[in-house]
Design a protein around this motif. Structure first.
Motif, PDB file in Angstrom:
ATOM      1  N   ASP A 228       0.975  -1.209   0.011  1.00 30.58           N
ATOM      2  CA  ASP A 228      -0.250  -0.069  -0.123  1.00 30.58           C
ATOM      3  C   ASP A 228       0.935   1.229   0.144  1.00 30.58           C
ATOM      4  O   ASP A 228       1.737   1.131  -0.012  1.00 30.58           O
ATOM      5  CB  ASP A 228      -0.970   0.073   1.197  1.00 30.58           C
ATOM      6  N   ARG A 229       0.147   2.380  -0.024  1.00 31.51           N
ATOM      7  CA  ARG A 229       0.938   3.781   0.240  1.00 31.51           C
ATOM      8  C   ARG A 229       1.999   3.742   1.061  1.00 31.51           C
ATOM      9  O   ARG A 229       3.208   4.241   0.767  1.00 31.51           O
ATOM     10  CB  ARG A 229       0.047   4.624   0.181  1.00 31.51           C
ATOM     11  N   GLU A 230       1.686   3.433   2.157  1.00 35.36           N
ATOM     12  CA  GLU A 230       2.708   3.459   3.530  1.00 35.36           C
ATOM     13  C   GLU A 230       3.887   2.418   3.259  1.00 35.36           C
ATOM     14  O   GLU A 230       4.978   2.767   3.442  1.00 35.36           O
ATOM     15  CB  GLU A 230       2.009   3.286   4.907  1.00 35.36           C
ATOM     16  N   GLY A 231       3.375   1.260   2.733  1.00 37.17           N
ATOM     17  CA  GLY A 231       4.534   0.093   2.441  1.00 37.17           C
ATOM     18  C   GLY A 231       5.494   0.640   1.103  1.00 37.17           C
ATOM     19  O   GLY A 231       6.612   0.343   1.301  1.00 37.17           O
ATOM     20  N   LEU A 232       4.987   1.387   0.176  1.00 35.93           N
ATOM     21  CA  LEU A 232       5.720   2.001  -0.778  1.00 35.93           C
ATOM     22  C   LEU A 232       6.848   2.924  -0.179  1.00 35.93           C
ATOM     23  O   LEU A 232       7.908   2.819  -0.766  1.00 35.93           O
ATOM     24  CB  LEU A 232       4.795   2.473  -1.870  1.00 35.93           C
ATOM     25  N   LYS A 233       6.339   3.845   0.749  1.00 44.88           N
ATOM     26  CA  LYS A 233       7.187   4.742   1.117  1.00 44.88           C
ATOM     27  C   LYS A 233       8.127   4.337   2.011  1.00 44.88           C
ATOM     28  O   LYS A 233       9.264   4.478   2.003  1.00 44.88           O
ATOM     29  CB  LYS A 233       6.174   5.784   2.053  1.00 44.88           C
TER      30      LYS A 233
ATOM     31  N   VAL B 267      27.954  -0.458 -19.803  1.00 44.19           N
ATOM     32  CA  VAL B 267      26.879   0.448 -19.906  1.00 44.19           C
ATOM     33  C   VAL B 267      26.412   0.928 -18.748  1.00 44.19           C
ATOM     34  O   VAL B 267      26.211   0.238 -17.647  1.00 44.19           O
ATOM     35  CB  VAL B 267      25.667  -0.569 -20.608  1.00 44.19           C
ATOM     36  N   ILE B 268      26.360   2.142 -18.571  1.00 47.37           N
ATOM     37  CA  ILE B 268      25.963   2.826 -17.303  1.00 47.37           C
ATOM     38  C   ILE B 268      24.575   3.479 -17.910  1.00 47.37           C
ATOM     39  O   ILE B 268      24.398   4.230 -18.731  1.00 47.37           O
ATOM     40  CB  ILE B 268      26.993   3.990 -16.889  1.00 47.37           C
ATOM     41  N   ILE B 269      23.486   3.184 -16.960  1.00 45.64           N
ATOM     42  CA  ILE B 269      22.313   3.993 -17.082  1.00 45.64           C
ATOM     43  C   ILE B 269      22.510   5.248 -16.484  1.00 45.64           C
ATOM     44  O   ILE B 269      22.633   5.414 -15.262  1.00 45.64           O
ATOM     45  CB  ILE B 269      20.994   3.363 -16.259  1.00 45.64           C
ATOM     46  N   THR B 270      22.655   6.481 -17.276  1.00 47.82           N
ATOM     47  CA  THR B 270      22.912   7.642 -16.848  1.00 47.82           C
ATOM     48  C   THR B 270      21.613   8.451 -16.522  1.00 47.82           C
ATOM     49  O   THR B 270      21.622   9.396 -15.741  1.00 47.82           O
ATOM     50  CB  THR B 270      23.617   8.540 -18.097  1.00 47.82           C
ATOM     51  N   GLU B 271      20.284   8.114 -16.949  1.00 50.31           N
ATOM     52  CA  GLU B 271      19.155   8.517 -16.272  1.00 50.31           C
ATOM     53  C   GLU B 271      17.932   7.368 -16.405  1.00 50.31           C
ATOM     54  O   GLU B 271      18.013   6.909 -17.600  1.00 50.31           O
ATOM     55  CB  GLU B 271      18.733   9.699 -17.293  1.00 50.31           C
ATOM     56  N   THR B 272      17.267   7.558 -15.492  1.00 52.07           N
ATOM     57  CA  THR B 272      15.889   7.102 -15.412  1.00 52.07           C
ATOM     58  C   THR B 272      15.182   7.216 -14.325  1.00 52.07           C
ATOM     59  O   THR B 272      15.801   7.664 -13.505  1.00 52.07           O
ATOM     60  CB  THR B 272      15.957   5.400 -15.470  1.00 52.07           C
ATOM     61  N   GLY B 273      13.830   7.485 -14.319  1.00 46.67           N
ATOM     62  CA  GLY B 273      12.991   7.881 -13.436  1.00 46.67           C
ATOM     63  C   GLY B 273      11.443   7.779 -13.699  1.00 46.67           C
ATOM     64  O   GLY B 273      11.190   7.504 -14.978  1.00 46.67           O
ATOM     65  N   TRP B 274      10.857   8.189 -12.841  1.00 43.76           N
ATOM     66  CA  TRP B 274       9.207   8.347 -13.098  1.00 43.76           C
ATOM     67  C   TRP B 274       8.750   9.606 -12.200  1.00 43.76           C
ATOM     68  O   TRP B 274       9.086   9.896 -11.363  1.00 43.76           O
ATOM     69  CB  TRP B 274       8.620   7.131 -12.398  1.00 43.76           C
TER      70      TRP B 274
ATOM     71  N   PRO C 201       1.830   9.640 -14.515  1.00 39.02           N
ATOM     72  CA  PRO C 201       2.510  10.119 -13.517  1.00 39.02           C
ATOM     73  C   PRO C 201       1.779   9.752 -12.084  1.00 39.02           C
ATOM     74  O   PRO C 201       0.599   9.604 -12.278  1.00 39.02           O
ATOM     75  CB  PRO C 201       2.706  11.425 -13.731  1.00 39.02           C
ATOM     76  N   GLY C 202       2.398  10.130 -11.069  1.00 36.61           N
ATOM     77  CA  GLY C 202       1.843  10.048  -9.760  1.00 36.61           C
ATOM     78  C   GLY C 202       2.660   9.554  -8.777  1.00 36.61           C
ATOM     79  O   GLY C 202       3.836   8.891  -8.988  1.00 36.61           O
ATOM     80  N   TYR C 203       2.328   9.756  -7.327  1.00 35.16           N
ATOM     81  CA  TYR C 203       3.114   9.431  -6.271  1.00 35.16           C
ATOM     82  C   TYR C 203       3.362   8.031  -6.131  1.00 35.16           C
ATOM     83  O   TYR C 203       4.437   7.614  -5.779  1.00 35.16           O
ATOM     84  CB  TYR C 203       2.296   9.973  -5.120  1.00 35.16           C
TER      85      TYR C 203
ATOM     86  N   LEU D 261       7.102   5.948  -6.859  1.00 33.63           N
ATOM     87  CA  LEU D 261       7.602   4.997  -5.657  1.00 33.63           C
ATOM     88  C   LEU D 261       7.916   3.702  -6.148  1.00 33.63           C
ATOM     89  O   LEU D 261       8.943   3.034  -5.943  1.00 33.63           O
ATOM     90  CB  LEU D 261       6.936   4.986  -4.594  1.00 33.63           C
ATOM     91  N   LYS D 262       6.666   3.035  -7.187  1.00 31.97           N
ATOM     92  CA  LYS D 262       7.065   1.862  -7.430  1.00 31.97           C
ATOM     93  C   LYS D 262       7.955   1.837  -8.413  1.00 31.97           C
ATOM     94  O   LYS D 262       8.923   0.670  -8.429  1.00 31.97           O
ATOM     95  CB  LYS D 262       5.856   1.418  -8.230  1.00 31.97           C
TER      96      LYS D 262
END
Length: 294
Positions: free
Chosen positions: A20-25, A219-226, A238-240, A244-245
């Motif tokens: 859940d949200r708290e578990g993800l945090k 190979v270095i991953i120089t950028e990834t994110g959400w 997008p979304g909080y 986190l996932k």
């Protein structure tokens, strides 16, 4: 069982959909406390944008905030105040991937390359990046970029030198791939409209494609994110919780596989809205007030 094996088994067993949200945090904080390999660092704050004055104090404050959580930082430019960052980063114990920002302003390119070489010769650069997505933006010819890369390689024979771009460019541009000592690949499932449920698998495919384009090279991953807020792109929402996932999945995979990855980004940056829309302002693990989002 050794601590390392226990840790790896624990990481491998993370099921984000069951949290859940708290578990993800909580799980995100566990991974952050383990120390990420690296994070992308820009010092801008408030309404600042590239080219605005950057103070030593604001750089120090942000580096001190990141110090417990990452081993490396990635710096995008070597001019307009950014040249301070690798020097100060050393004081805080960081290793550095430092880039010369290239574009269609040839005079500025020369300043960036000269500053990168200078910083590296002073011992402030561990990996040198010559250009960032300049092929993607179509701001340089391929042969011109190759010339810049070769000049830096000649000046810095003891330091790995590469070029940063989207993973597929290393397949599409074998001449550039050939001259790089190290492949610096940006891997963004979000920007290709991939849904969060398939994003880790897609990111892995991106990485392996870059790897296949350059057999035997790191190979270095120089950028990834959400992004944690903003507009959707295809199936990418997008979304909080999705942010986190993605963070949990990406960090878990990179740690268990020993893959060097720079997460994008340290802080939210409002100036990116102009180029990327509302989503551009929400890629940070910390918000604009330097508060950790989880």
């Amino acid at each position: 069982m050794s601590y390392r094996k226990e840790k790896m088994m624990s990481l491998a067993g993370v099921q984000v959909d069951a949290l859940d949200r708290e578990g993800l945090k909580e799980q995100s904080r566990v991974l952050l406390n383990e120390k990420m390999h690296g994070i992308c660092f820009s010092p801008y704050e408030g309404v600042q944008k590239p080219g605005d004055p950057i103070s030593e104090a604001q750089i120090r404050r942000k580096l001190a905030l990141l110090q417990p959580y990452t081993k490396w930082i990635r710096v995008f430019s070597c001019t307009q105040g950014n040249e301070q960052i690798p020097v100060l980063a050393r004081e805080y114990g960081f290793k550095t991937l430092v880039g010369a920002w290239l574009g269609d302003d040839l005079e500025k390119n020369e300043e960036e390359v000269a500053a990168l070489v200078y910083l590296a010769n002073k011992g402030y650069v561990d990996v040198a990046a010559v250009g960032n997505e300049v092929m993607y933006r179509k701001e340089l010819q391929e042969e011109a970029l190759i010339d810049y890369i070769n000049r830096v390689k000649k000046a810095l024979p003891e330091i790995p030198v590469g070029y940063v771009d989207a993973y597929y460019e290393f397949t599409n541009r074998p001449k550039i791939t050939e001259v790089c000592d190290v492949i610096l690949a940006n891997c963004y499932p979000y920007w290709e409209g991939c849904g969060i449920d398939y994003s880790l698998l897609y990111m892995k495919q991106m990485y392996y494609q870059a790897q296949a384009a350059a057999p035997g090279k790191k190979v270095i991953i120089t950028e990834t994110g959400w992004p944690s807020e903003g507009e959707s792109l295809g199936a990418a929402v997008p979304g909080y919780e999705n942010a986190l996932k993605y963070f949990i999945n990406a960090q878990t995979w990179s740690q268990t596989q020993g893959i060097e990855m720079f997460y994008f980004a340290a802080f939210d940056e409002s100036w990116k809205v102009d180029a990327e829309g509302t989503v551009g302002a929400y890629w940070g693990l910390w918000d604009q007030h330097e508060e950790l989002k989880f």
